[in-house]
Design an enzyme around this catalytic site. Structure first.
Site, mmCIF file in Angstrom:
data_model
loop_
_atom_site.group_PDB
_atom_site.id
_atom_site.type_symbol
_atom_site.label_atom_id
_atom_site.label_comp_id
_atom_site.label_asym_id
_atom_site.label_seq_id
_atom_site.Cartn_x
_atom_site.Cartn_y
_atom_site.Cartn_z
ATOM 1 N N GLU A 80 -22.054 -27.488 -11.825
ATOM 2 C CA GLU A 80 -23.327 -27.622 -12.548
ATOM 3 C C GLU A 80 -23.335 -26.791 -13.833
ATOM 4 O OE1 GLU A 80 -24.816 -30.035 -11.635
ATOM 5 O OE2 GLU A 80 -24.005 -30.198 -9.617
ATOM 6 N N GLY A 81 -22.179 -26.638 -14.422
ATOM 7 C CA GLY A 81 -22.059 -25.893 -15.675
ATOM 8 C C GLY A 81 -21.583 -24.482 -15.425
#
Length: 603
Positions: free
Chosen positions: A441-442
């Site tokens: 998610e980054g």
């Protein structure tokens, strides 16, 4: 097997004494339904379910992992039955829209349950967790027909969701995706391409999986401006909206990972799969950000959940494990040695975990209040302010809590000494599981660029000012209170420095944009430490007020003050190093030529 007790006493402290949840809930449209008794019942039942049903499956899920057989993914023993209990208990629908079989309760309650799930079985929790993100994306951007078709099934847990972004040739740079969507004669699209690292992309828990897929239309512009979003179900709905024929989507392989073995991380192949456009053409990335922001906060909660369970087990071990005598003299003369909790360095490790767990909980529950306001506030200005602050805090929640989560789980292993390295104690699993939270998610670097570059500098500091103003007003309100000086004085100084550092980086970036990347991770960590200091100062204020009233639970409040002091004296000084590295700029990072990095060996 590790043990776990949901920290319900601490939840009540944060909700009732620090963040004033009763007043918050009274202002929401669902106020009549969110009584203290209802909230307590939900938290207590969530604590029971996660402790009795999910916790016993955590180690076995890690040991067994998922299997791909004949194109179908089989989850570890007990996972499917646990999911059936989860659905029967109504948990998937907790915060869902009442128009689509949801209970309509605040988002914040779902976040509290998520922490308990992440403490007891993070890998299992990712299956329903991704469904919530898919539901949110469809609720905000889907057509009425798509909402009617998919939201009911996602809310009641009959179907689950996934998000399909990454491809073999690109990670975060989604402008490079190659998956294509070709219009078909039936009014839908045929999706062709391969996606990788797809959590819960295939499994046997639910009867259908609703994939949200990024792809490009034939006339798509280059880069991220040409991305569209499609809903692609594993099984196409029939005329009654139930499971129909199998779509042309399949799991080609499972990734073999260092952690979260109980969750299927899939290579997903779309071979002309039927899909339907969500939102407008070429605007898919904006739609997907709805899901990604939910997921990023969810990953921050994963970090928090792992800190808590690691701390609980390290504390229990430190109280029982005997080794050496205390440096100041014998503590327990009737035993051959003193418990290791007598030793300062063991206490340092335990207090680090405790400070991050309890401070992180305050940060998450504050973000949860903002999420409630974004969804439910009737005043547009209030909703916009909440959305701005939540946007600012989301990369901090995600990246800071996962960075310190990895640190804290490592400290948990260290408390156990050699036993922490042994699988049967369960502590090493927390480290392996925590490691992925800094990536998916980054990554921390991507979150840092989002915070400093996109949120702060692109708004010319306007996104930051309301939050630092909150801190400033809090510090002002404590002036003259001698008991709070030890917290307020350093907090006020750091809050002012936060603004100065922002301006300094901004000025450098006007001359060289590389300065943003050079400063970003240190900037995010600095922001995280100051943000937690703000909440710890508020906790200290609440503890002082309760102690003044001669509470029955005086030991709890004294421990709060002791932990706050530890945080301010032993963890908050880390901001000094981050500030110096921010000021150092990017010159030493960028001076060396790429080909010079490998002198002395061939690469």
């Amino acid at each position: 097997m590790p043990s776990y007790q949901a920290p319900l006493r601490d939840f009540r402290f944060v909700m009732d004494e620090v963040l004033d949840y009763p007043r918050h809930y009274a202002q929401l449209p669902q106020a009549e339904e969110i009584t203290p008794d209802v909230v307590s019942a939900i938290l207590e039942e969530g604590a029971r379910f996660t402790r009795e049903v999910l916790l016993p499956l955590n180690q076995t899920g890690d040991e067994q992992g998922c299997r791909l057989e004949g194109g179908e993914v089989l989850t570890p023993a007990g996972f499917k039955e646990a999911y059936a209990q989860y659905v029967a208990g109504g948990w998937p629908s907790l915060s869902g829209d009442t128009a689509y079989h949801g209970q309509g309760l605040p988002t914040s309650l779902g976040m509290m349950l998520s922490e308990m799930v992440c403490s007891t079985n993070l890998a299992w929790g990712m299956y329903p967790g991704l469904s919530q993100g898919a539901a949110d994306a469809l609720r905000h951007h889907g057509s009425d027909e798509q909402k009617a078709q998919y939201l009911t099934k996602l809310n009641d847990g009959t179907w689950t969701g996934s998000m399909c972004l990454t491809e073999p040739q690109c990670g975060t740079d989604l402008g490079l995706i190659k998956t294509r969507a070709r219009p078909d004669e039936a009014g839908g699209y045929l999706i062709t391409g391969t996606k990788i690292f797809i959590s819960a992309g295939e499994h046997d828990l639910a009867e259908n999986i609703v994939h949200l897929v990024l792809a490009k239309l034939p006339d798509a512009p280059e880069g991220t401006k040409g991305i569209s979003l499609f809903v692609v179900p594993k099984y196409l709905p029939d005329a009654e909206g139930e499971v129909g024929e199998r779509n042309a989507v399949s799991c080609g392989a499972l990734e073999h990972k260092m952690g979260i073995h109980g969750n299927a991380t899939c290579v997903m192949n779309f071979d002309g799969a039927r899909g339907y456009l969500v939102g407008k053409p070429h605007k898919g990335l904006a739609c997907m950000f709805t899901m990604m922001n939910v997921a990023r906060i969810g990953v921050g909660i994963q970090g928090l959940g792992l800190i808590e369970v690691s701390f609980q087990n390290a504390l229990a071990y430190a109280r029982d494990r005997l080794q050496m005598r205390a440096l100041s003299g014998t503590r327990e003369a009737d035993k051959p040695a003193d418990p290791i909790i007598s030793h300062p360095d063991v206490r340092r490790m335990l207090l680090t975990q405790k400070a991050f767990a309890e401070g992180g909980r305050m940060l998450v529950l504050h973000a949860a209040q903002l999420a409630d306001r974004v969804e439910c506030a009737t005043d547009a200005a209030e909703r916009e302010a909440a959305e701005t602050e939540l946007g600012l805090l989301t990369p901090i929640v995600k990246a800071f809590l996962t960075e310190v989560g990895f640190e804290a789980t490592n400290e948990g292993v260290q408390v156990f000494g050699g036993h922490g390295y042994i699988r049967e104690w369960g502590m090493e699993q927390y480290v392996r599981d925590a490691r992925i939270t800094r990536l998916y998610e980054g990554t921390t670097g991507i979150q840092a660029l989002d915070l400093l570059g996109r949120k702060v500098l692109m708004s010319q500091g306007e996104a930051l000012k309301p939050f630092t103003k909150q801190i400033h007003k809090f510090c002002q309100a404590q002036e003259g209170d001698d008991a709070m000086a030890e917290f307020v004085t350093p907090l006020a100084k750091l809050n002012a420095e936060w603004g100065d550092l922002t301006m300094a980086v901004g000025m450098k970036a006007m001359q060289d944009r590389e300065e943003v990347g050079a400063a970003s991770v240190d900037y995010l960590m600095y922001a995280g430490y100051v943000t937690l200091a703000f909440f710890w100062a508020r906790a200290a204020q609440a503890a002082h007020q309760s102690l003044a009233g001669n509470p029955d639970d005086a030991a709890f409040y004294r421990a709060k003050l002791d932990t706050a002091r530890f945080y301010f004296q032993r963890l908050l000084p880390r901001t000094r190093a981050h500030a110096e590295m921010i000021r150092a700029g990017g010159e030493t990072l960028m001076a060396m030529q790429a080909e010079d990095f490998g002198h002395g060996f061939d690469i």
